[in-house]
Design a protein around this motif. Structure first.
Motif, PDB file in Angstrom:
ATOM      1  N   ASP A  87       0.241  -1.019  -0.261  1.00 62.13           N
ATOM      2  CA  ASP A  87       0.115  -0.256   0.193  1.00 62.13           C
ATOM      3  C   ASP A  87       0.607   0.884  -0.106  1.00 62.13           C
ATOM      4  OD1 ASP A  87      -1.534   2.090  -0.216  1.00 62.13           O
ATOM      5  OD2 ASP A  87      -3.298   1.216   1.739  1.00 62.13           O
ATOM      6  N   GLN A  88       0.508   1.951  -1.022  1.00 58.93           N
ATOM      7  CA  GLN A  88       1.726   3.239  -0.851  1.00 58.93           C
ATOM      8  C   GLN A  88       1.195   3.627  -0.351  1.00 58.93           C
ATOM      9  OE1 GLN A  88       1.844   5.485  -4.679  1.00 58.93           O
ATOM     10  NE2 GLN A  88       2.241   2.966  -6.268  1.00 58.93           N
ATOM     11  N   LYS A  89      -0.019   4.129   0.369  1.00 60.19           N
ATOM     12  CA  LYS A  89       0.106   5.189   2.495  1.00 60.19           C
ATOM     13  C   LYS A  89       1.869   4.488   3.508  1.00 60.19           C
ATOM     14  CE  LYS A  89      -3.993   3.654   2.548  1.00 60.19           C
ATOM     15  NZ  LYS A  89      -4.590   3.001   2.177  1.00 60.19           N
ATOM     16  N   TRP A  93       4.417   4.228   2.050  1.00 56.34           N
ATOM     17  CA  TRP A  93       5.992   4.535   1.478  1.00 56.34           C
ATOM     18  C   TRP A  93       6.443   5.672   1.754  1.00 56.34           C
ATOM     19  CZ3 TRP A  93       7.500   3.351  -4.752  1.00 56.34           C
ATOM     20  CH2 TRP A  93       6.617   1.883  -4.861  1.00 56.34           C
ATOM     21  N   LEU A 147       6.867   9.456  -2.154  1.00 52.75           N
ATOM     22  CA  LEU A 147       6.005   9.047  -3.258  1.00 52.75           C
ATOM     23  C   LEU A 147       6.475   9.528  -4.798  1.00 52.75           C
ATOM     24  CD1 LEU A 147       2.209   9.856  -1.721  1.00 52.75           C
ATOM     25  CD2 LEU A 147       3.433   7.634  -2.293  1.00 52.75           C
ATOM     26  N   ARG A 204       8.642   9.269  -9.573  1.00 51.67           N
ATOM     27  CA  ARG A 204       7.260   8.407  -9.105  1.00 51.67           C
ATOM     28  C   ARG A 204       7.417   7.186  -8.923  1.00 51.67           C
ATOM     29  NH1 ARG A 204       5.884  13.081 -12.110  1.00 51.67           N
ATOM     30  NH2 ARG A 204       5.176  14.429 -11.562  1.00 51.67           N
ATOM     31  N   ALA A 205       6.201   6.810  -7.693  1.00 56.71           N
ATOM     32  CA  ALA A 205       6.290   5.513  -7.500  1.00 56.71           C
ATOM     33  C   ALA A 205       5.951   4.496  -8.528  1.00 56.71           C
ATOM     34  CB  ALA A 205       5.065   5.178  -6.414  1.00 56.71           C
ATOM     35  N   VAL A 263      10.741   4.042  -0.377  1.00 54.58           N
ATOM     36  CA  VAL A 263      10.170   3.450   0.261  1.00 54.58           C
ATOM     37  C   VAL A 263      10.402   3.607   2.099  1.00 54.58           C
ATOM     38  CG1 VAL A 263       9.400   0.731   0.205  1.00 54.58           C
ATOM     39  CG2 VAL A 263      10.382   2.238  -1.855  1.00 54.58           C
ATOM     40  N   ASN A 319       5.928  11.208   2.820  1.00 52.92           N
ATOM     41  CA  ASN A 319       4.622  10.416   2.592  1.00 52.92           C
ATOM     42  C   ASN A 319       3.855  10.831   4.040  1.00 52.92           C
ATOM     43  OD1 ASN A 319       1.874   9.234   1.881  1.00 52.92           O
ATOM     44  ND2 ASN A 319       3.170   7.646   1.888  1.00 52.92           N
TER      45      ASN A 319
END
Length: 734
Positions: A38-40, A42, A45, A71-72, A412, A648
């Motif tokens: 989940d990129q939340k 990371w 971002l 970017r991710a 990350v 992030n």
């Protein structure tokens, strides 16, 4: 602190640092499932491709859309690709840039092509027996591509053809529109410069063709028309003036007298030594004005204009109108129309570099199939892009092998920053200033923009302009997270900045954003403020008195009067009153001090230190509490966001971690020093201090009643005289 968290079907492992959970990237399985995370969770971002201590070529390869940001999705795409083409992705976690050929996945279609390309590269470099390929092997493409072979970049050097006409055309195009560097390192042209050259060449040829079709109107004198047009421009206004005057005379014959020079004008000139350059002669009409008169070309011409008229007759009138002694208005109008057409045609001339070329040679290039032949060479070169892409793919793989995991540990998660083993990619170096070293230093491209957002970090920030001989100046910001800040941390202070390559730069402070650095600093700050305030007030008072004395002296000198010396007799009563007042003041202070000390002495011994501690806490407590709250909120995010990052999470810089980012000067272990200082401040004589302390102690003891046991027996003995026999009392009295 580590924990495990499942996102999707993969059991991720997390560690806590900086006040937030960070995912661990430790093995190939973590990379395989990175897209599922989940990129939340990371840490970052997006990050810029400039201003980082990271290989710029690797960042350029990662930046697929070329927008200057990573970017991710681009990170995920790179990880997926490298996992696919590597047989053993765990090699990515090893240090160094050596990529074993056996690590490339030959079972994958693209991996097999990359392996074959890598072997060809090593063979071409004379390393056919090597079993590893490095970044150095693929960095210099000029060694991998020869100029006489197509390489897929769409640029053709002269070595790609043996046709002399094409070689000359390529040379002309490069001379007019600049060189494009081929992958082989040789200059050449591409489709854009080819199209621009031939479009401008056609425009120039069409422009010349227009004059060739109307040569009598536009080029009446052929190649001499331009020089004739310049001569025409010199006399046009004067000739127009003559014919206009003659037309007015036709309109009214009486006007001819007024339109010719008056006798008074000739009389004013008669008193001068005249020649054809005399001021006033050129202002006279070109010839005598008369109704419908023609312009004489031989005699009767104003001497100031005679030479130009003769040149105009020989260079323009004779070739076009033939030999004639006068010029009529109709003939002049015909000549004016011809030169007007020429000027309009010249204004339409294309402004391009090809205008400097010989027109015959240029039309020779346009007449043949030169454009088609060069365009075909460019297309053939572009068709060879596959081989070039494979070479770039090998370069991409070697760079990802060295750099990708490093980037992940700064993207990350932020393990490089919080781990302390290796500096993060955003840390530019170390700043030495004010007996401390600051490890959290970032490059800054726009100081005003960065400082506006970075102030939200809650950190004490020092912006410095760094210069080094032979290098472009750069601006850095350093976060001071340890030690104390004194009043000397101001704009203009100098220090030394060491970049990541160990090079030293001269650093000069250009801006300071003040925030608490430590709780210890906050403890002493109230006392420092009070001392500063007292010092400032004393300085203001002394300055005011000094100015008053200076003003009085200046006024006296201005009036020429010497300051009067008072001859008043010494007034002992007045000074006695002053001494009495001073004594009362000291007495009041002593009484207050004695009362405080007396109250303290009435307390148990163990409570006395507590009183002092409570008083100091009341003074310093609010400042320490406020500083502690601010220090707990220090955040790395605004510092990076101001540089174009997209952080992030709230990456805290708490007090313990902040202390590790700033080193404070201290003597090394085992060091020895002498305590004798020949230039130490002189101390007051000890006997004065001893007397002062004894007086204070005596006063305190008196008011505290320490001497009452010594005085009580005498007082009692005297007060009980009435109880003794009369004989004894009389005897004592005598």
């Amino acid at each position: 602190m580590r924990s495990s968290l499942v996102t999707g079907s993969y059991p991720w492992r997390f560690f806590r640092s900086g006040g937030f959970d960070q995912v661990q990237i430790e093995n190939a399985d973590d990379l395989r499932h990175l897209a599922e995370l989940d990129q939340k969770l990371w840490s970052v971002l997006a990050c810029p491709t400039v201003g980082l201590e990271f290989d710029p070529r690797t960042l350029a390869l990662l930046d697929n859309d070329g927008d200057g940001r990573i970017r991710a999705p681009e990170i995920i795409r790179a990880v997926r690709w490298v996992i696919k083409v590597l047989k053993a992705p765990d090699i990515l976690f090893e240090e160094g840039d050596r990529l074993p050929l056996e690590a490339i996945n030959h079972e994958d279609e693209e991996g097999a092509k990359l392996l074959a390309t890598a072997e060809q590269i090593l063979q071409y470099l004379g390393k056919g027996n090597a079993d590893v390929i490095t970044i150095e092997d693929v960095s210099d493409t000029t060694q991998l591509f020869t100029p006489d072979h197509y390489n897929g970049d769409g640029i053709i050097p002269v070595q790609l053809t043996n046709d002399e006409t094409l070689i000359q055309a390529i040379g002309h195009i490069m001379a007019c529109y600049g060189e494009q560097m081929d992958r082989s390192g040789q200059p050449g042209i591409n489709q854009n410069t080819l199209d621009q050259f031939f479009n401008d060449a056609h425009a120039l040829s069409d422009w010349l063709a227009k004059a060739e079709l109307s040569s009598q109107d536009i080029l009446p004198l052929g190649e001499s028309t331009a020089a004739a047009a310049d001569l025409f421009a010199l006399i046009q206004a004067k000739v127009d003036d003559f014919f206009t005057r003659c037309q007015l005379a036709v309109f009214d014959e009486k006007a001819a007298v007024s339109l010719n020079p008056a006798d008074e004008l000739y009389q004013s000139l008669a008193n001068q030594q005249l020649h054809d350059k005399t001021e006033g002669v050129a202002a006279l009409p070109l010839a005598l004005v008369g109704p419908g008169k023609d312009l004489p070309l031989n005699e009767g011409v104003n001497p100031a204009w005679s030479d130009l008229i003769q040149r105009f007759k020989a260079d323009v009138i004779l070739p076009i109108l033939g030999d004639c002694d006068v010029l009529s208005l109709q003939s002049w109008s015909d000549l004016s129309a011809r030169f007007t057409s020429f000027r309009q045609w010249m204004q339409e001339k294309p402004d391009s570099p090809v205008a400097s070329m010989d027109i015959m040679e240029l039309r020779g290039l346009l007449a043949g199939n030169v454009y088609e032949a060069l365009a075909d060479l460019i297309q053939r070169d572009l068709n060879a892009e596959t081989a070039a892409e494979l070479v770039e793919g090998v370069e991409r793989l070697t760079r990802y092998n060295r750099d990708l995991v490093v980037l992940l540990k700064n993207y990350v998660n932020l393990s490089d920053f919080y781990g302390g083993k290796r500096k993060a990619i955003f840390q530019a170096g170390t700043l030495y200033l004010d007996q401390r070293s600051c490890e959290l230093c970032l490059r800054v491209s726009d100081l005003d923009r960065h400082s506006q957002q970075a102030s939200l970090s809650g950190a004490y920030l020092v912006y410095c302009q760094c210069t080094r001989l032979g290098e472009s100046p750069m601006t850095i910001v350093a976060a001071m997270t340890g030690g104390d800040a004194d009043d000397m941390m101001v704009v203009g202070r100098n220090g030394v900045f060491y970049d990541r390559h160990g090079r030293d730069w001269h650093a000069s402070v250009v801006k300071v954003i003040e925030n608490p650095i430590s709780v210890r600093q906050a403890f002493w700050s109230p006392y420092k403020r009070i001392a500063r305030m007292i010092g400032e007030q004393i300085q203001k008072f002394a300055a005011a008195k000094d100015k008053a004395v200076e003003d009085r002296s200046s006024a006296s000198l201005a009036e020429g009067v010497k300051p009067a010396v008072s001859a008043q007799a010494f007034d002992i009563a007045k000074f006695a009153g002053i001494f009495a007042a001073v004594g009362l003041a000291f007495g009041a202070l002593g009484t207050a001090l004695a009362a405080i000390v007396s109250s303290l002495l009435q307390l148990p011994l163990w409570q006395i230190p507590l009183v002092f501690i409570i008083i100091m806490l009341l003074i310093s407590g609010p400042s320490m509490l406020l500083a502690s709250l601010k220090l707990r909120k220090r955040n790395l995010g605004p510092l990076l966001d101001a540089n174009g990052w997209a952080v992030n999470t709230r990456a805290r810089i708490n007090i313990p971690f902040g202390g590790s980012l700033t080193g404070v000067a201290s003597l090394p272990k085992g060091a020895k020093r002498t305590h004798y200082d020949p230039f130490a401040d002189q101390k007051s004589p000890k006997w004065i201090i001893a007397i002062f302390l004894l007086l204070i102690l005596a006063g305190v003891g008196y008011f505290a009643g320490w001497f009452e046991p010594l005085l009580t027996p005498i007082t009692t003995e005297v007060s009980n005289l009435d109880r003794l026999p009369a004989e004894v009392v009389n005897e004592v009295s005598e």
